[in-house]
Design a protein around this motif. Structure first.
Motif, PDB file in Angstrom:
ATOM      1  N   ALA A   1      -3.710  -1.154  -0.547  1.00 13.99           N
ATOM      2  CA  ALA A   1      -3.538   0.214  -0.048  1.00 13.99           C
ATOM      3  C   ALA A   1      -3.240   0.211   1.446  1.00 13.99           C
ATOM      4  CB  ALA A   1      -4.778   1.044  -0.341  1.00 13.99           C
ATOM      5  N   GLY A   2      -3.912  -0.653   2.191  1.00 13.39           N
ATOM      6  CA  GLY A   2      -3.629  -0.766   3.618  1.00 13.39           C
ATOM      7  C   GLY A   2      -2.212  -1.235   3.885  1.00 13.39           C
ATOM      8  N   ALA A   3      -1.733  -2.185   3.079  1.00 13.08           N
ATOM      9  CA  ALA A   3      -0.364  -2.675   3.237  1.00 13.08           C
ATOM     10  C   ALA A   3       0.648  -1.583   2.918  1.00 13.08           C
ATOM     11  CB  ALA A   3      -0.142  -3.889   2.335  1.00 13.08           C
ATOM     12  N   VAL A   4       0.375  -0.808   1.878  1.00 13.55           N
ATOM     13  CA  VAL A   4       1.278   0.293   1.512  1.00 13.55           C
ATOM     14  C   VAL A   4       1.323   1.324   2.639  1.00 13.55           C
ATOM     15  CG1 VAL A   4       1.553   2.262  -0.061  1.00 13.55           C
ATOM     16  CG2 VAL A   4       1.105  -0.022  -0.968  1.00 13.55           C
ATOM     17  N   MET A   5       0.167   1.650   3.216  1.00 14.58           N
ATOM     18  CA  MET A   5       0.146   2.622   4.315  1.00 14.58           C
ATOM     19  C   MET A   5       0.886   2.089   5.544  1.00 14.58           C
ATOM     20  SD  MET A   5      -3.593   4.341   4.278  1.00 14.58           S
ATOM     21  CE  MET A   5      -4.580   4.002   2.857  1.00 14.58           C
ATOM     22  N   ALA A   6       0.716   0.804   5.839  1.00 10.17           N
ATOM     23  CA  ALA A   6       1.411   0.214   6.981  1.00 10.17           C
ATOM     24  C   ALA A   6       2.918   0.213   6.760  1.00 10.17           C
ATOM     25  CB  ALA A   6       0.900  -1.203   7.222  1.00 10.17           C
TER      26      ALA A   6
ATOM     27  N   ALA B   1       8.341   2.459   7.696  1.00 15.76           N
ATOM     28  CA  ALA B   1       9.540   3.113   7.164  1.00 15.76           C
ATOM     29  C   ALA B   1       9.774   4.456   7.851  1.00 15.76           C
ATOM     30  CB  ALA B   1       9.402   3.311   5.654  1.00 15.76           C
ATOM     31  N   LEU B   2       8.719   5.205   8.072  1.00 18.67           N
ATOM     32  CA  LEU B   2       8.853   6.496   8.755  1.00 18.67           C
ATOM     33  C   LEU B   2       9.335   6.297  10.181  1.00 18.67           C
ATOM     34  CD1 LEU B   2       8.407   9.563   8.659  1.00 18.67           C
ATOM     35  CD2 LEU B   2       6.078   9.146   9.424  1.00 18.67           C
ATOM     36  N   TRP B   3       8.781   5.314  10.874  1.00 17.18           N
ATOM     37  CA  TRP B   3       9.190   5.034  12.253  1.00 17.18           C
ATOM     38  C   TRP B   3      10.650   4.601  12.303  1.00 17.18           C
ATOM     39  CZ3 TRP B   3      10.504   0.284  14.602  1.00 17.18           C
ATOM     40  CH2 TRP B   3      10.632   0.335  15.976  1.00 17.18           C
ATOM     41  N   THR B   4      11.058   3.739  11.356  1.00 20.47           N
ATOM     42  CA  THR B   4      12.430   3.243  11.338  1.00 20.47           C
ATOM     43  C   THR B   4      13.419   4.365  11.071  1.00 20.47           C
ATOM     44  OG1 THR B   4      11.647   1.114  10.546  1.00 20.47           O
ATOM     45  CG2 THR B   4      13.979   1.570  10.262  1.00 20.47           C
ATOM     46  N   THR B   5      13.149   5.205  10.099  1.00 18.17           N
ATOM     47  CA  THR B   5      14.080   6.288   9.783  1.00 18.17           C
ATOM     48  C   THR B   5      14.102   7.325  10.894  1.00 18.17           C
ATOM     49  OG1 THR B   5      12.384   7.422   8.484  1.00 18.17           O
ATOM     50  CG2 THR B   5      13.909   5.990   7.299  1.00 18.17           C
ATOM     51  N   ASP B   6      13.000   7.542  11.561  1.00 22.67           N
ATOM     52  CA  ASP B   6      12.964   8.491  12.668  1.00 22.67           C
ATOM     53  C   ASP B   6      13.790   7.962  13.827  1.00 22.67           C
ATOM     54  OD1 ASP B   6      12.038  10.902  13.938  1.00 22.67           O
ATOM     55  OD2 ASP B   6      10.726   9.625  15.150  1.00 22.67           O
ATOM     56  N   ARG B   7      13.735   6.652  14.094  1.00 21.93           N
ATOM     57  CA  ARG B   7      14.511   6.049  15.181  1.00 21.93           C
ATOM     58  C   ARG B   7      16.006   6.095  14.867  1.00 21.93           C
ATOM     59  NH1 ARG B   7      12.387   5.032  19.915  1.00 21.93           N
ATOM     60  NH2 ARG B   7      13.599   3.155  20.136  1.00 21.93           N
TER      61      ARG B   7
END
Length: 75
Positions: free
Chosen positions: A30-35, A40-46
């Motif tokens: 679960a921690g790996a999925v959250m990370a 992914a959110l940071w990459t798509t936002d950039r």
């Protein structure tokens, strides 16, 4: 600071829920999925071209101001 608290609380709640069911393997997964979701959110936002936080850059000085500073008067 609030986001760190809320993220830590949510992660703790997920860990407490998963540990009795799947043990440390489930908690780590679960921690790996959250990370990965955060990455992914940071990459798509950039990629979306969002402007970086911070003050706007100052405009370049005009040519006549540079000439006046050099003691040559206005061009």
């Amino acid at each position: 600071m609030s986001a760190y608290f809320l993220g830590g609380s949510a992660g703790g709640a997920v860990a407490v829920t998963l540990y009795p069911l799947w043990g440390w393997g489930g908690v780590c997964a679960a921690g790996a999925v959250m990370a990965l979701a955060g990455l992914a959110l940071w990459t798509t936002d950039r990629r979306a071209g969002s402007a970086p936080a911070g003050p706007a850059p100052l405009p370049a000085p005009a040519a006549d101001a540079l000439a006046a500073e050099a003691g040559r008067g206005t061009p």
